[in-house]
Motif scaffolding. Structure first.
Motif, PDB file in Angstrom:
ATOM      1  N   VAL A 168     -99.284  -9.417  -4.877  1.00 49.09           N
ATOM      2  CA  VAL A 168    -100.331 -10.042  -4.043  1.00 49.09           C
ATOM      3  C   VAL A 168    -101.332 -11.140  -4.779  1.00 49.09           C
ATOM      4  N   LEU A 169    -101.303 -10.833  -6.151  1.00 47.16           N
ATOM      5  CA  LEU A 169    -102.172 -11.939  -6.828  1.00 47.16           C
ATOM      6  C   LEU A 169    -101.301 -13.369  -7.057  1.00 47.16           C
ATOM      7  N   TRP A 170     -99.931 -13.151  -6.995  1.00 53.85           N
ATOM      8  CA  TRP A 170     -99.029 -14.301  -7.420  1.00 53.85           C
ATOM      9  C   TRP A 170     -99.414 -15.570  -6.576  1.00 53.85           C
ATOM     10  N   CYS A 171     -99.850 -15.423  -5.410  1.00 52.03           N
ATOM     11  CA  CYS A 171    -100.104 -16.604  -4.408  1.00 52.03           C
ATOM     12  C   CYS A 171    -101.491 -17.389  -4.877  1.00 52.03           C
ATOM     13  N   THR A 172    -102.099 -16.742  -5.768  1.00 52.22           N
ATOM     14  CA  THR A 172    -103.224 -17.449  -6.625  1.00 52.22           C
ATOM     15  C   THR A 172    -102.737 -18.693  -7.404  1.00 52.22           C
ATOM     16  N   TRP A 173    -101.779 -18.451  -7.865  1.00 53.90           N
ATOM     17  CA  TRP A 173    -101.205 -19.419  -8.930  1.00 53.90           C
ATOM     18  C   TRP A 173     -99.962 -20.127  -8.526  1.00 53.90           C
ATOM     19  N   ASP A 174     -99.358 -19.659  -7.424  1.00 58.33           N
ATOM     20  CA  ASP A 174     -97.876 -20.139  -7.004  1.00 58.33           C
ATOM     21  C   ASP A 174     -98.430 -21.563  -6.422  1.00 58.33           C
ATOM     22  N   GLU A 175     -97.666 -22.620  -6.608  1.00 52.71           N
ATOM     23  CA  GLU A 175     -97.671 -24.040  -6.024  1.00 52.71           C
ATOM     24  C   GLU A 175     -96.257 -24.398  -6.069  1.00 52.71           C
ATOM     25  N   PRO A 176     -95.996 -25.123  -4.830  1.00 51.37           N
ATOM     26  CA  PRO A 176     -96.922 -25.544  -4.215  1.00 51.37           C
ATOM     27  C   PRO A 176     -97.201 -24.954  -2.747  1.00 51.37           C
ATOM     28  N   TYR A 177     -96.332 -23.976  -2.474  1.00 52.84           N
ATOM     29  CA  TYR A 177     -96.398 -22.942  -1.458  1.00 52.84           C
ATOM     30  C   TYR A 177     -97.231 -21.838  -1.160  1.00 52.84           C
ATOM     31  N   HIS A 178     -97.840 -21.400  -2.250  1.00 54.40           N
ATOM     32  CA  HIS A 178     -98.830 -20.184  -2.466  1.00 54.40           C
ATOM     33  C   HIS A 178     -98.199 -19.158  -1.905  1.00 54.40           C
ATOM     34  N   GLN A 179     -97.029 -18.706  -2.446  1.00 54.32           N
ATOM     35  CA  GLN A 179     -96.174 -17.558  -2.087  1.00 54.32           C
ATOM     36  C   GLN A 179     -96.389 -16.355  -2.937  1.00 54.32           C
ATOM     37  N   CYS A 180     -96.530 -15.355  -2.374  1.00 56.24           N
ATOM     38  CA  CYS A 180     -96.383 -13.847  -3.062  1.00 56.24           C
ATOM     39  C   CYS A 180     -95.042 -13.672  -3.413  1.00 56.24           C
ATOM     40  N   LEU A 181     -94.933 -12.628  -4.035  1.00 52.67           N
ATOM     41  CA  LEU A 181     -93.412 -12.384  -4.506  1.00 52.67           C
ATOM     42  C   LEU A 181     -92.723 -11.760  -3.413  1.00 52.67           C
ATOM     43  N   HIS A 182     -93.446 -11.101  -2.252  1.00 52.62           N
ATOM     44  CA  HIS A 182     -92.522 -10.784  -1.158  1.00 52.62           C
ATOM     45  C   HIS A 182     -92.266 -12.082  -0.377  1.00 52.62           C
ATOM     46  N   ASP A 183     -93.155 -13.074  -0.245  1.00 48.31           N
ATOM     47  CA  ASP A 183     -92.739 -14.406   0.213  1.00 48.31           C
ATOM     48  C   ASP A 183     -91.305 -14.852  -0.297  1.00 48.31           C
ATOM     49  N   LYS A 184     -91.602 -15.001  -1.521  1.00 52.59           N
ATOM     50  CA  LYS A 184     -90.399 -15.586  -2.490  1.00 52.59           C
ATOM     51  C   LYS A 184     -88.861 -14.820  -2.129  1.00 52.59           C
ATOM     52  N   ALA A 185     -89.113 -13.432  -2.006  1.00 50.49           N
ATOM     53  CA  ALA A 185     -87.814 -12.684  -1.662  1.00 50.49           C
ATOM     54  C   ALA A 185     -87.510 -12.819  -0.536  1.00 50.49           C
ATOM     55  N   ALA A 186     -88.295 -13.089   0.460  1.00 51.82           N
ATOM     56  CA  ALA A 186     -87.845 -13.512   1.856  1.00 51.82           C
ATOM     57  C   ALA A 186     -87.543 -15.024   2.347  1.00 51.82           C
ATOM     58  N   LYS A 187     -88.129 -15.910   1.424  1.00 54.23           N
ATOM     59  CA  LYS A 187     -88.124 -17.350   1.685  1.00 54.23           C
ATOM     60  C   LYS A 187     -89.076 -17.597   2.529  1.00 54.23           C
ATOM     61  N   THR A 188     -90.211 -16.929   2.732  1.00 57.71           N
ATOM     62  CA  THR A 188     -91.335 -17.240   3.737  1.00 57.71           C
ATOM     63  C   THR A 188     -92.444 -17.901   3.209  1.00 57.71           C
ATOM     64  N   VAL A 189     -93.201 -18.201   4.142  1.00 59.45           N
ATOM     65  CA  VAL A 189     -94.476 -19.089   3.723  1.00 59.45           C
ATOM     66  C   VAL A 189     -95.570 -18.593   4.910  1.00 59.45           C
ATOM     67  N   VAL A 190     -96.763 -18.463   4.639  1.00 63.70           N
ATOM     68  CA  VAL A 190     -97.831 -18.320   5.606  1.00 63.70           C
ATOM     69  C   VAL A 190     -98.682 -19.411   5.786  1.00 63.70           C
ATOM     70  N   VAL A 191     -98.555 -19.922   7.183  1.00 63.15           N
ATOM     71  CA  VAL A 191     -99.214 -20.903   7.783  1.00 63.15           C
ATOM     72  C   VAL A 191    -100.114 -20.681   8.793  1.00 63.15           C
ATOM     73  N   SER A 192    -100.876 -21.755   9.276  1.00 66.81           N
ATOM     74  CA  SER A 192    -101.782 -21.565  10.153  1.00 66.81           C
ATOM     75  C   SER A 192    -101.009 -21.352  11.624  1.00 66.81           C
ATOM     76  N   ALA A 193    -101.513 -20.524  12.342  1.00 61.16           N
ATOM     77  CA  ALA A 193    -100.907 -20.354  13.746  1.00 61.16           C
ATOM     78  C   ALA A 193    -101.357 -21.503  14.893  1.00 61.16           C
ATOM     79  N   VAL A 194    -102.372 -22.014  14.523  1.00 62.94           N
ATOM     80  CA  VAL A 194    -102.851 -23.152  15.437  1.00 62.94           C
ATOM     81  C   VAL A 194    -102.752 -24.559  14.878  1.00 62.94           C
ATOM     82  N   HIS A 195    -102.269 -25.695  15.774  1.00 66.44           N
ATOM     83  CA  HIS A 195    -102.206 -26.800  15.088  1.00 66.44           C
ATOM     84  C   HIS A 195    -103.653 -27.474  15.289  1.00 66.44           C
TER      85      HIS A 195
END
Length: 195
Positions: A168-195
């Motif tokens: 869960v701390l991985w996203c604090t230093w991950d660049e450029p997508y701020h992924q945690c390890l669970h994001d990297k494993a699934a190839k996901t990213v967390v974004v805003s739900a509103v434009h």
């Protein structure tokens, strides 16, 4: 003398699309830190056209909401079932409760992500999980992989919590997508739900 070619906008027209200069770095994706490019040189940015990355603060609040949403009812049912009857010692009961909460959280997150791309906490924070490649809902394997890497290592005695914390701390230093390890494993990213 008249020509059949359309009139060209003047060179100083600010709305005229110009091709990038040779060797120019592509512009960073929305939400990128100033000066940081989101994609490798020459490669298209996977986040182009997607909403900006979700803030780490919103991600934290969403996790807290989801954690409470799962752990409070599970704990109440667990302790209600064993009220006045102690088949395990306190350490065993605590470990059993932790395993049950982790498994329930895995199922909760997997179902929510594969169907909506959001948990209740993410809905409240107006953020969502999308596939890094195209922003789609992580239906099927990616959603379940993300949920598993986040939740299930916690059931491993001694080192499960350490992995979870690093994850869960991985996203604090991950660049450029701020992924945690669970994001990297699934190839996901967390974004805003509103434009």
């Amino acid at each position: 003398m008249s020509t059949d070619q359309p009139e060209q906008p003047p060179d100083d027209d600010p709305f005229r699309k110009r091709p990038p200069e040779p060797g120019a770095q592509p512009p960073p994706y929305p939400g990128a830190a100033a000066g940081g490019g989101g994609a490798s040189f020459g490669a298209p940015d996977p986040l182009a056209g997607m909403p900006p990355l979700a803030s780490r603060f919103k991600r934290l609040i969403a996790r807290i909401v989801d954690g409470l949403l799962v752990s409070i009812p599970v704990s109440a049912v667990f302790y209600g079932a064993y009220w006045g009857h102690h088949p395990w010692n306190d350490q065993g009961r605590s470990t059993g409760l932790g395993i049950i909460i982790s498994v329930v959280y895995f199922v909760y997150e997997g179902l929510m992500l594969t169907s909506r791309g959001q948990t209740v906490g993410k809905m409240l924070m107006k953020i969502r999980v999308g596939m890094l490649e195209n922003g789609a809902i992580p239906a099927g394997t990616p959603g379940w992989t993300r949920a598993a890497v986040y939740s299930l290592p916690q059931i491993v005695p001694c080192c499960g919590f350490v992995f979870w914390l690093v994850n869960v701390l991985w996203c604090t230093w991950d660049e450029p997508y701020h992924q945690c390890l669970h994001d990297k494993a699934a190839k996901t990213v967390v974004v805003s739900a509103v434009h």
